[in-house]
Design an enzyme around this catalytic site. Structure first.
Site, PDB file in Angstrom:
ATOM      1  N   LEU A   1       1.087  -1.554  -0.308  1.00 12.14           N
ATOM      2  CA  LEU A   1       0.387  -0.403   0.213  1.00 12.14           C
ATOM      3  C   LEU A   1       0.774   1.153  -0.558  1.00 12.14           C
ATOM      4  CD1 LEU A   1      -2.706  -1.200   2.521  1.00 12.14           C
ATOM      5  CD2 LEU A   1      -2.735  -1.317   0.166  1.00 12.14           C
TER       6      LEU A   1
ATOM      7  N   ASN B   1      -0.065   3.899   0.955  1.00 10.15           N
ATOM      8  CA  ASN B   1       0.869   4.792   2.527  1.00 10.15           C
ATOM      9  C   ASN B   1       0.877   3.954   3.491  1.00 10.15           C
ATOM     10  OD1 ASN B   1      -0.500   6.683   1.355  1.00 10.15           O
ATOM     11  ND2 ASN B   1      -2.552   5.969   1.244  1.00 10.15           N
ATOM     12  N   CYS B   2       2.014   2.972   3.727  1.00  4.75           N
ATOM     13  CA  CYS B   2       2.094   1.756   4.478  1.00  4.75           C
ATOM     14  C   CYS B   2       3.769   2.264   4.684  1.00  4.75           C
ATOM     15  CB  CYS B   2       2.111   0.806   4.031  1.00  4.75           C
ATOM     16  SG  CYS B   2       3.396  -0.718   4.577  1.00  4.75           S
ATOM     17  N   ASP B   3       4.011   2.619   5.557  1.00  6.92           N
ATOM     18  CA  ASP B   3       5.131   2.949   5.750  1.00  6.92           C
ATOM     19  C   ASP B   3       6.247   0.950   5.955  1.00  6.92           C
ATOM     20  OD1 ASP B   3       4.410   5.638   7.475  1.00  6.92           O
ATOM     21  OD2 ASP B   3       4.670   4.600   9.526  1.00  6.92           O
TER      22      ASP B   3
ATOM     23  N   ARG C   1       7.152   1.791   2.375  1.00  5.96           N
ATOM     24  CA  ARG C   1       7.848   2.689   2.028  1.00  5.96           C
ATOM     25  C   ARG C   1       9.189   2.650   1.675  1.00  5.96           C
ATOM     26  NH1 ARG C   1       4.007   7.280   4.534  1.00  5.96           N
ATOM     27  NH2 ARG C   1       2.665   7.416   3.234  1.00  5.96           N
TER      28      ARG C   1
END
Length: 121
Positions: free
Chosen positions: A7, A9-11, A14
């Site tokens: 995803l 927006n998943c840290d 990233r």
């Protein structure tokens, strides 16, 4: 080429992309919300790593499921849930070739990092 599924927006996703870029690895990122995963791909991942490893039981989505959905799980029901709710897929998922064979890995531990580096040589 390494495929990273997760995803945007998943840290952790990233961090995985940042790590791969820093290592100079050739990869492409697939956002599971923008492009939902097909059941056949989930089945391949589950065959490789196990459906219980693949199921993200720490997500808000998991906590918001009704009690029956969370307690009466088998592989079929778990995969059905992951198809419907992309946040239930543990991430990141890596798909790569190792000695000519398609392999999969979940998370970003040191052992998997080593395998990914080797796969790109």
């Amino acid at each position: 080429m390494i495929d990273i599924y997760g995803l945007k927006n998943c840290d952790t996703c990233r961090r995985a992309q940042k790590w791969a870029k820093g290592e100079g690895l050739d990869f492409r990122f697939h956002d599971l919300r923008e492009h939902p995963i097909e059941r056949a791909s989930l089945e391949a991942w589950a065959d490789a790593v196990g459906w219980s490893v693949l199921l993200n039981r720490r997500s808000t989505t998991w906590r918001n499921l009704d009690e029956d959905a969370r307690t009466s799980l088998d592989e079929t029901r778990a995969l059905d849930l992951m198809v419907r709710h992309s946040a239930l897929v543990k991430r990141p998922i890596f798909a790569f070739r190792e000695k000519g064979v398609r392999r999969y890995g979940v998370g970003l531990d040191d052992a998997l990092k080593g395998r990914l580096r080797e796969a790109e040589r």
